[in-house]
Design an enzyme around this catalytic site. Structure first.
Site, PDB file in Angstrom:
ATOM      1  N   LYS A  61     -22.418  24.585   9.060  1.00 31.82           N
ATOM      2  CA  LYS A  61     -22.538  23.670  10.196  1.00 31.82           C
ATOM      3  C   LYS A  61     -21.311  23.765  11.109  1.00 31.82           C
ATOM      4  O   LYS A  61     -21.442  23.846  12.324  1.00 31.82           O
ATOM      5  CB  LYS A  61     -22.736  22.225   9.700  1.00 31.82           C
ATOM      6  CG  LYS A  61     -24.029  22.062   8.889  1.00 31.82           C
ATOM      7  CD  LYS A  61     -24.299  20.613   8.520  1.00 31.82           C
ATOM      8  CE  LYS A  61     -23.329  20.050   7.517  1.00 31.82           C
ATOM      9  NZ  LYS A  61     -23.406  20.718   6.190  1.00 31.82           N
ATOM     10  N   THR A  62     -20.130  23.753  10.489  1.00 34.50           N
ATOM     11  CA  THR A  62     -18.910  23.861  11.290  1.00 34.50           C
ATOM     12  C   THR A  62     -18.863  25.207  12.004  1.00 34.50           C
ATOM     13  O   THR A  62     -18.526  25.287  13.197  1.00 34.50           O
ATOM     14  CB  THR A  62     -17.671  23.714  10.378  1.00 34.50           C
ATOM     15  OG1 THR A  62     -17.796  22.501   9.638  1.00 34.50           O
ATOM     16  CG2 THR A  62     -16.392  23.677  11.186  1.00 34.50           C
ATOM     17  N   ASP A 106     -18.170  15.820  12.731  1.00 38.40           N
ATOM     18  CA  ASP A 106     -18.624  16.064  11.354  1.00 38.40           C
ATOM     19  C   ASP A 106     -18.884  14.724  10.664  1.00 38.40           C
ATOM     20  O   ASP A 106     -18.256  13.723  11.020  1.00 38.40           O
ATOM     21  CB  ASP A 106     -17.527  16.848  10.612  1.00 38.40           C
ATOM     22  CG  ASP A 106     -18.079  17.618   9.420  1.00 38.40           C
ATOM     23  OD1 ASP A 106     -19.303  17.592   9.204  1.00 38.40           O
ATOM     24  OD2 ASP A 106     -17.279  18.250   8.717  1.00 38.40           O
ATOM     25  N   THR A 155     -24.870  15.524   6.248  1.00 41.57           N
ATOM     26  CA  THR A 155     -25.500  16.068   5.057  1.00 41.57           C
ATOM     27  C   THR A 155     -26.926  15.547   4.920  1.00 41.57           C
ATOM     28  O   THR A 155     -27.731  16.123   4.225  1.00 41.57           O
ATOM     29  CB  THR A 155     -24.715  15.680   3.795  1.00 41.57           C
ATOM     30  OG1 THR A 155     -24.333  14.314   3.913  1.00 41.57           O
ATOM     31  CG2 THR A 155     -23.472  16.532   3.656  1.00 41.57           C
ATOM     32  N   ARG A 214     -20.311  29.221   1.424  1.00 40.10           N
ATOM     33  CA  ARG A 214     -18.948  28.856   1.012  1.00 40.10           C
ATOM     34  C   ARG A 214     -18.715  29.215  -0.449  1.00 40.10           C
ATOM     35  O   ARG A 214     -17.659  29.725  -0.816  1.00 40.10           O
ATOM     36  CB  ARG A 214     -18.699  27.357   1.225  1.00 40.10           C
ATOM     37  CG  ARG A 214     -17.392  26.889   0.548  1.00 40.10           C
ATOM     38  CD  ARG A 214     -17.035  25.461   0.881  1.00 40.10           C
ATOM     39  NE  ARG A 214     -16.755  25.335   2.299  1.00 40.10           N
ATOM     40  CZ  ARG A 214     -17.134  24.315   3.035  1.00 40.10           C
ATOM     41  NH1 ARG A 214     -17.801  23.319   2.489  1.00 40.10           N
ATOM     42  NH2 ARG A 214     -16.866  24.289   4.317  1.00 40.10           N
TER      43      ARG A 214
HETATM   44  P1  ATP Z   1     -19.038  21.324   5.507  1.00 42.02           P
HETATM   45  O1  ATP Z   1     -20.187  20.471   5.878  1.00 42.02           O
HETATM   46  O2  ATP Z   1     -18.585  21.157   4.072  1.00 42.02           O
HETATM   47  O3  ATP Z   1     -17.914  21.345   6.490  1.00 42.02           O
HETATM   48  P2  ATP Z   1     -20.256  23.555   6.693  1.00 42.02           P
HETATM   49  O4  ATP Z   1     -21.733  23.454   6.532  1.00 42.02           O
HETATM   50  O5  ATP Z   1     -19.664  23.098   7.955  1.00 42.02           O
HETATM   51  O6  ATP Z   1     -19.602  22.820   5.489  1.00 42.02           O
HETATM   52  P3  ATP Z   1     -18.834  26.005   7.147  1.00 42.02           P
HETATM   53  O7  ATP Z   1     -17.468  25.436   6.986  1.00 42.02           O
HETATM   54  O8  ATP Z   1     -19.298  26.328   8.493  1.00 42.02           O
HETATM   55  O9  ATP Z   1     -19.871  25.078   6.401  1.00 42.02           O
HETATM   56  O10 ATP Z   1     -19.003  27.329   6.269  1.00 42.02           O
HETATM   57  C1  ATP Z   1     -18.237  27.559   5.124  1.00 42.02           C
HETATM   58  C2  ATP Z   1     -17.850  29.024   5.044  1.00 42.02           C
HETATM   59  O11 ATP Z   1     -19.016  29.771   4.739  1.00 42.02           O
HETATM   60  C3  ATP Z   1     -17.317  29.595   6.355  1.00 42.02           C
HETATM   61  O12 ATP Z   1     -15.968  29.877   6.265  1.00 42.02           O
HETATM   62  C4  ATP Z   1     -18.027  30.904   6.557  1.00 42.02           C
HETATM   63  O13 ATP Z   1     -17.156  31.968   6.259  1.00 42.02           O
HETATM   64  C5  ATP Z   1     -19.125  30.931   5.554  1.00 42.02           C
HETATM   65  N1  ATP Z   1     -20.427  30.927   6.214  1.00 42.02           N
HETATM   66  C6  ATP Z   1     -21.215  29.843   6.381  1.00 42.02           C
HETATM   67  N2  ATP Z   1     -22.368  30.191   6.950  1.00 42.02           N
HETATM   68  C7  ATP Z   1     -22.312  31.517   7.155  1.00 42.02           C
HETATM   69  C8  ATP Z   1     -23.230  32.448   7.706  1.00 42.02           C
HETATM   70  N3  ATP Z   1     -24.423  32.070   8.124  1.00 42.02           N
HETATM   71  N4  ATP Z   1     -22.858  33.732   7.773  1.00 42.02           N
HETATM   72  C9  ATP Z   1     -21.651  34.111   7.310  1.00 42.02           C
HETATM   73  N5  ATP Z   1     -20.755  33.274   6.771  1.00 42.02           N
HETATM   74  C10 ATP Z   1     -21.071  31.993   6.685  1.00 42.02           C
END
Ligand code: ATP
Length: 331
Positions: A61-62, A106, A155, A214
Site C-alpha cells: 500500500k505504501t 496510513d 487494513t 514484505r
Molecule cells: P504496511 O501497511 O505494513 O505499511 P504496505 O502494504 O504499505 O505495508 P509496503 O511497505 O508498500 O507495504 O511494502 C513492503 C515491501 O514489500 C516494500 O519494501 C516492497 O519492497 C515490497 N513490495 C510490496 N509490494 C510489492 C510489489 N507489488 N512488487 C514488488 N515489491 C513489493
C-alpha cells in the site's frame, strides 16, 4: 504484529520498493484501474480522485502511494491516523500542501473523530473550517486548500465510517500474492541486492512467504545469510529449504501468530466453532490483530472458515498440525 516492518527493516525496504507501476508486481486489477485513472488525471491536468487502498500489511500500500505521486510527478507527504490526535494536527498538514500534492494517510481508520469530520470538506471542496474559540461565541473561519489527492490506507475498509468511505473516488482492494508473483518479487529483490537466487530457490522462498512481499523480502535476507555462511553463496532450492528450517518457517509460511491461532482453534477448541474474541484471548492478542492479520491468511490458505457460529478449522488445518482430521468438523 509480525507482518509490520521493524525500524531496521524500513531502510532495507526503501531500497527494494518498486518505483513505478510497471515495476510493481502483481495486483493486476488495481494496477490497471490506477493506471487509467492517473492517465486521465494527467490529461486533464487536475489531481485524480482520492484513493483508498485496503488490505493486510506488507502487500504494497505504501509503495503504491509513492508510485501514485511519482507517476503524477508531484511531491508526497506521509502521515498516519494515530499521528493525528487533534483536528489542529490535520489542519497544519492540509494547509501546508502544495497544489496537486499527494497526501498518504496510513491507518486512516484510526484517525481521531474531530479530524475525520474536518477531512470531509477538505476532500470534497478543498476547504477546512478552522474553529476559533469555544461555545456560543465560537466562529468558524473557512480556509481554502490547494487541490490535493488523498491516498488512504487501511487494513480493513469495513472499519471506515460511511461518510469517509464515500469520499474516495476509487477503492483498491489489495489481495495476497500468489507464489509466481512472489517469485518475481524475490527475483527482482535478489537482483537489486546482488544475491544469487536460482529459480528453484525463488519458488521455495515464495511458497513460504505468506502471500506477502514484505515477508518474501525478509526471508530472502535470512536465506542469503545462510547461503553465505553455510553454503557457497548461491540460494538454491536446497539451501533455501535448509535455511528456512533453521528459522522455523513451515511449509506454508505460517508465522508465530498464525500458528498460535490455528493451534488454539484445533487443540484447545477441538476445531471449533469458536468465537473470534475467545480465540484472541486464547492467543493473548487483540481481536483486531487476529482479524486483520492472521485470519485473512488462514482463510486464504484454506485452513480456517468463518461460520455463523464462529471460526472452524478445516481438515487441512488438522493435517498441517500433524493431527487426524475430524470428519464431523464442518457439520
Ligand atoms: P504496511 O501497511 O505494513 O505499511 P504496505 O502494504 O504499505 O505495508 P509496503 O511497505 O508498500 O507495504 O511494502 C513492503 C515491501 O514489500 C516494500 O519494501 C516492497 O519492497 C515490497 N513490495 C510490496 N509490494 C510489492 C510489489 N507489488 N512488487 C514488488 N515489491 C513489493
Amino acid at each position: 504484529v509480525s507482518a509490520a516492518a521493524a525500524p531496521e527493516e524500513q531502510a532495507f525496504e526503501a531500497g527494494l520498493r518498486p518505483k513505478n507501476l510497471d515495476e510493481f508486481v502483481g495486483q493486476r486489477k488495481v494496477r490497471e484501474q490506477l493506471s487509467i485513472m492517473l492517465e486521465g488525471a494527467r490529461g486533464r491536468g487536475r489531481p485524480p480522485d482520492h484513493v483508498l487502498l485496503s488490505g493486510p500489511p506488507g502487500l504494497g500500500k505504501t509503495s503504491l502511494a509513492m508510485i501514485i505521486a511519482e507517476e503524477l510527478g508531484v511531491p508526497l507527504r506521509m502521515t498516519s491516523g494515530p499521528a493525528i490526535e487533534r483536528a489542529g494536527d490535520l489542519v497544519a498538514i492540509l494547509t501546508a500542501l502544495t497544489p496537486g500534492e499527494v497526501l498518504f494517510l496510513d491507518e486512516i481508520h484510526r484517525i481521531a473523530r474531530p479530524a475525520e469530520e474536518l477531512l470531509y470538506a477538505a476532500m470534497e471542496d478543498f476547504r477546512v473550517d478552522v474553529v476559533l474559540g469555544k461555545g456560543p461565541g465560537a466562529t468558524a473561519i473557512p480556509l481554502d486548500l490547494a487541490p490535493f489527492t488523498l491516498v488512504g490506507a487501511t487494513t480493513r475498509s469495513g472499519l471506515l465510517t460511511g461518510p469517509l468511505r464515500d469520499r474516495f473516488g476509487f477503492t483498491g482492494h489489495m489481495d495476497f500474492y500468489d507464489a509466481a508473483e512472489l517469485a518475481l518479487v524475490l527475483t527482482r529483490s535478489a537482483r537489486l541486492l546482488g544475491v544469487q537466487l536460482t529459480e528453484g530457490g525463488a519458488v521455495e522462498v515464495a511458497g513460504r512467504s505468506r502471500g506477502t512481499p514484505r515477508i518474501a523480502n525478509r526471508l530472502l535476507r535470512r536465506v542469503r545469510d545462510y547461503a553465505e555462511v553455510r553454503a557457497d553463496g548461491v540460494v538454491s532450492r536446497e539451501v533455501a529449504r535448509a535455511a528456512l528450517r533453521i528459522y522455523d518457517v513451515d511449509a506454508l509460511g505460517l508465522d508465530r501468530l498464525d500458528r498460535a491461532v490455528l493451534d488454539a482453534l484445533v487443540r484447545r477448541f477441538g476445531g471449533g466453532p469458536v468465537g473470534l474474541s475467545t480465540l484472541a484471548v486464547a492467543v493473548g492478542e487483540e481481536v483486531d490483530t487476529v482479524e486483520d492479520v492472521s485470519e485473512p491468511f488462514l482463510l486464504r490458505a484454506g485452513l480456517l472458515i468463518r461460520t455463523a457460529r464462529g471460526r472452524v478449522a478445516t481438515p487441512a488445518a488438522f493435517t498441517h498440525l500433524g493431527l487426524e482430521p475430524q470428519s464431523d468438523q464442518l457439520g
